[in-house]
Write an enzyme that holds these catalytic residues in place. Structure first.
Site, PDB file in Angstrom:
ATOM      1  N   LYS A  17       0.851  -1.168   0.029  1.00  0.00           N
ATOM      2  CA  LYS A  17      -0.024  -0.035  -0.003  1.00  0.00           C
ATOM      3  C   LYS A  17       0.808   1.194   0.033  1.00  0.00           C
ATOM      4  CE  LYS A  17       0.699   1.297   4.581  1.00  0.00           C
ATOM      5  NZ  LYS A  17       1.637   2.462   4.878  1.00  0.00           N
ATOM      6  N   GLY A 123       4.503  -6.641   5.988  1.00  0.00           N
ATOM      7  CA  GLY A 123       4.307  -7.671   6.877  1.00  0.00           C
ATOM      8  C   GLY A 123       2.839  -7.553   7.235  1.00  0.00           C
ATOM      9  N   ASP A 157      -2.384  -1.681  10.419  1.00  0.00           N
ATOM     10  CA  ASP A 157      -2.615  -1.500   9.036  1.00  0.00           C
ATOM     11  C   ASP A 157      -3.164  -2.842   8.516  1.00  0.00           C
ATOM     12  OD1 ASP A 157      -1.401   0.856   8.630  1.00  0.00           O
ATOM     13  OD2 ASP A 157       0.488  -0.010   8.018  1.00  0.00           O
TER      14      ASP A 157
HETATM   15  O1  C5P Z   1       0.098  -1.322  14.914  1.00  0.00           O
HETATM   16  P1  C5P Z   1       1.469  -1.819  14.552  1.00  0.00           P
HETATM   17  O2  C5P Z   1       2.023  -2.957  15.242  1.00  0.00           O
HETATM   18  O3  C5P Z   1       1.873  -1.716  13.053  1.00  0.00           O
HETATM   19  O4  C5P Z   1       2.311  -0.633  14.929  1.00  0.00           O
HETATM   20  C1  C5P Z   1       3.643  -0.445  15.607  1.00  0.00           C
HETATM   21  C2  C5P Z   1       3.942   0.742  16.228  1.00  0.00           C
HETATM   22  O5  C5P Z   1       3.747   2.110  15.485  1.00  0.00           O
HETATM   23  C3  C5P Z   1       3.213   0.599  17.605  1.00  0.00           C
HETATM   24  O6  C5P Z   1       3.773  -0.155  18.376  1.00  0.00           O
HETATM   25  C4  C5P Z   1       2.985   2.257  17.853  1.00  0.00           C
HETATM   26  O7  C5P Z   1       4.225   2.557  18.389  1.00  0.00           O
HETATM   27  C5  C5P Z   1       3.150   2.819  16.542  1.00  0.00           C
HETATM   28  N1  C5P Z   1       1.677   3.298  15.896  1.00  0.00           N
HETATM   29  C6  C5P Z   1       1.282   4.431  16.710  1.00  0.00           C
HETATM   30  N2  C5P Z   1      -0.045   4.868  16.449  1.00  0.00           N
HETATM   31  C7  C5P Z   1      -0.727   4.077  15.197  1.00  0.00           C
HETATM   32  C8  C5P Z   1       0.031   2.956  14.669  1.00  0.00           C
HETATM   33  C9  C5P Z   1       1.325   2.549  14.991  1.00  0.00           C
HETATM   34  O8  C5P Z   1       1.809   4.949  17.621  1.00  0.00           O
HETATM   35  N3  C5P Z   1      -1.778   4.520  14.624  1.00  0.00           N
END
Ligand code: C5P
Length: 305
Positions: A17, A123, A157
């Protein structure tokens, strides 16, 4: 996401994406950030093949698709892990536990094309593909809403890739999906520089704040087919933080600025950078000019809405 069967396996094409708009609205008590983002799937895919295993084991092998065509150059191998830390593997375990059928087994063969730590959700798309692929292989019959719920537990995501359209405005931490459709495909050049960035680290350094305009202006332009105007409304609040952490992103912005793109932006939390072109021919031409500058891996992609 394209899911199909062959005689002995389920095969899923899992798209990358791009974020055409990403506004960070504020930090939440749970540590995540509240977002409004427009995501669009592109025709650059990982391929996952799911085959049944009678032993009740789940296994995963990963390989880099580029090395089918030529041997890997030094340092070029993707550091993809085939073990339990891989998000696709975790998706398989989560699905099996959620339906209470611990005896179900599968082998997952993952052919990687989407670069890692690149803001392209490589991922996350593999995890979404695993939920959809194993739901089919194991004939579980979980609904789209049930799969979306599991997806949101794996990452912010992941739910986007299970949406019925190839583009969506995503809110909350990214898991609340509003499908969006427009007719004209976007033709882009994407460059992934040599280094990547950790999503968590970029979010830690970002400053929430107002975007110059809302996502509505961009979606309106896309729906009217005015790609030029849409390309001038691209926005990513994470880009200043990413440029602060990684000089390659700044180099890419400068390189894209010198070429006749309709608009350009970093995707997600970086480090990939993309530019929008008038047509595919122009994208191919600009990609080869960027390749000559040796700023990273450049490829041409179109959106799928
Ligand atoms: O959700 P995901 O595991 O992909 O997110 C990785 C990291 O990115 C989270 O641990 C967080 O620190 C940050 N994040 C965030 N706010 C979001 C998405 C991700 O702070 N909306």
């Amino acid at each position: 996401m394209l899911v199909r069967d062959d005689s002995s396996a389920v095969i899923v094409q899992a798209p990358a994406k791009l974020n055409l708009f990403l506004q960070v609205l504020g930090k939440r008590p749970d540590g995540f950030h509240e977002l409004e983002t427009l995501m669009v799937a592109i025709d650059h895919y990982d391929t996952l093949r799911f085959a049944p295993r009678a032993t009740g084991e789940i296994s995963l092998t990963c390989h880099d698709a580029r090395h089918r065509q030529r041997p890997a150059a030094e340092g070029e191998s993707l550091p993809v892990q085939g073990g339990p830390e891989n998000l696709a593997y975790r998706a398989a375990l989560l699905l099996r536990t959620a339906v209470g059928r611990e005896s179900l087994g599968a082998h997952i063969d993952l052919e990687k094309r989407i670069p890692l730590a690149a803001g392209l959700a490589g991922g996350s798309t593999d995890a979404a593909a695993t939920l959809a692929g194993l739901n089919r292989l194991w004939k579980l019959g979980l609904s789209a809403a049930e799969l979306q719920d599991l997806a949101s537990r794996l990452g912010s995501d992941v739910p986007f890739f299970l949406a019925p359209s190839g583009a969506a405005i995503c809110r909350g931490r990214g898991e609340r999906i509003e499908p969006v459709r427009w007719s004209a495909p976007l033709h882009c050049v994407v460059v992934r520089p040599r280094s990547g960035l950790s999503t968590a680290r970029v979010f830690q350094h970002c400053r929430p704040g107002a975007a110059p305009h809302g996502v509505g202006q961009l979606v309106g332009s896309l729906k009217r087919g005015n790609v030029g105007q849409a390309a001038r409304s691209l926005h990513n609040s994470l880009q200043p933080a990413a440029e602060h952490l990684n000089a390659e992103v700044t180099q890419l912005r400068e390189a894209f600025s010198r070429l006749p793109f309709l608009g350009h932006l970093m995707s997600g939390s970086g480090t990939s950078y993309f530019g929008i072109c008038r047509h595919r021919g122009e994208a191919l031409r600009l990609a080869s000019r960027l390749r000559a500058q040796r700023l990273g891996d450049a490829f041409v992609a179109s959106s799928r809405t």
